[in-house]
Design an enzyme around this catalytic site. Sequence first.
Site, PDB file in Angstrom:
ATOM      1  N   TYR A  53      45.380  60.528  44.204  1.00 17.71           N
ATOM      2  CA  TYR A  53      46.045  59.092  44.148  1.00 17.71           C
ATOM      3  C   TYR A  53      47.527  59.107  44.518  1.00 17.71           C
ATOM      4  CZ  TYR A  53      42.298  57.014  40.855  1.00 17.71           C
ATOM      5  OH  TYR A  53      41.313  56.500  40.512  1.00 17.71           O
ATOM      6  N   PRO A 212      36.924  46.685  36.708  1.00 19.19           N
ATOM      7  CA  PRO A 212      36.387  45.685  35.816  1.00 19.19           C
ATOM      8  C   PRO A 212      36.632  44.156  36.065  1.00 19.19           C
ATOM      9  CG  PRO A 212      38.362  46.547  34.844  1.00 19.19           C
ATOM     10  CD  PRO A 212      38.357  47.409  36.103  1.00 19.19           C
ATOM     11  N   LEU A 213      37.534  44.088  37.007  1.00 19.73           N
ATOM     12  CA  LEU A 213      37.749  42.145  37.662  1.00 19.73           C
ATOM     13  C   LEU A 213      37.290  42.499  38.952  1.00 19.73           C
ATOM     14  CD1 LEU A 213      41.453  41.921  36.212  1.00 19.73           C
ATOM     15  CD2 LEU A 213      39.128  41.737  35.086  1.00 19.73           C
ATOM     16  N   GLY A 216      39.851  41.671  41.614  1.00 17.43           N
ATOM     17  CA  GLY A 216      40.472  40.215  41.554  1.00 17.43           C
ATOM     18  C   GLY A 216      39.594  38.907  41.422  1.00 17.43           C
ATOM     19  N   GLY A 220      40.257  34.588  38.066  1.00 14.16           N
ATOM     20  CA  GLY A 220      40.779  33.537  38.443  1.00 14.16           C
ATOM     21  C   GLY A 220      40.977  33.215  39.704  1.00 14.16           C
TER      22      GLY A 220
END
Length: 323
Positions: A53, A212-213, A216, A220
């Site tokens: 990273y 987990p999203l 993005g 939303g």
Amino acid sequence: MQYRYLGRTGLKVSPLCLGTMNFGPHTTEPDSYAIMDQALEMGINFFDTANVYGWKKGEGVTENIIGRWFAQGGGRREKVVLATKVYGSMGDWPNESGLSALHIKRACEDSLRRLQTDTIDLYQMHHIHRDTPWEEIWQAMEQLVQEGKVLYVGSSNFAGWHIAQANEIARSRHFLGLVSEQSLYNLNARMIELEVIPACRQYGLGLIPWSPLAGGLLAGILKKTDGGRRAAEHVQESLEKHRPQLMEWEAFCSDMGEHPADVALAWLLKQPAVTAPIIGPRTMDQLTGSTRALEIKLDEPALQRLDEIWPGPGGRAPEAYAW
């Protein structure tokens, strides 16, 4: 904060894992310190990083940031369950990547130095390495455990077969083996329900979902396409591909009176085998907002509706079902 056991171990971790991949490339060092301090204030004790990273080969940028934060004292290191990873390329020479015993040993020593600690609590293999026999991998990991440099071993991006193979060989060596698996898992990416999750449940691995999203997509996106990551070309392509589902998804969240990102995390927290989704905040607001997911209760009709909007290849197994 209601802590959870990591898989079959006696180790307690927070139900949200602080991902640090943005520390360095997208979040300044002072802001990274503030986010980590706030995470501890909120009761988040599970931090995940990797030696690659920072994306400057061999430099371990993010690990160095975390190490300098630990060095400030105040019980920071003692409060954190620290996870990092090995596998990625840390140089241009032939033995500076992969899972050979040589690379595992050297990479561990380097991570310990950068992180300014004596022990890595959870040392994860970032990917499977098909060219290295499990006997060699486990011998190297056993040595690190004996030396007190590693406490638990986990995997990332493994197939169900890899988990089974790894833990059967570990069992034959009277070694604890894998205790966790870090996989891509979200409402839009449910492929691991077919084999990885059954393997995790069979062998007692805690599942640590990343993304987990969905980059993005589940946060939303229909209302937030004017800038940042969500304006990227590949995100726009995904948006158009899934627009009908996204319209249903965001309407569902609106009817609940909840933010889509929080509902997406709450859904993961409801899944059997999941220990802690990884949240990767770039800002303080993204961190503090994520804890709302811990309060959302998804009842059976809500879960059924989410399966209709985002059908998974493995479907949703009843919690009482034992693989």
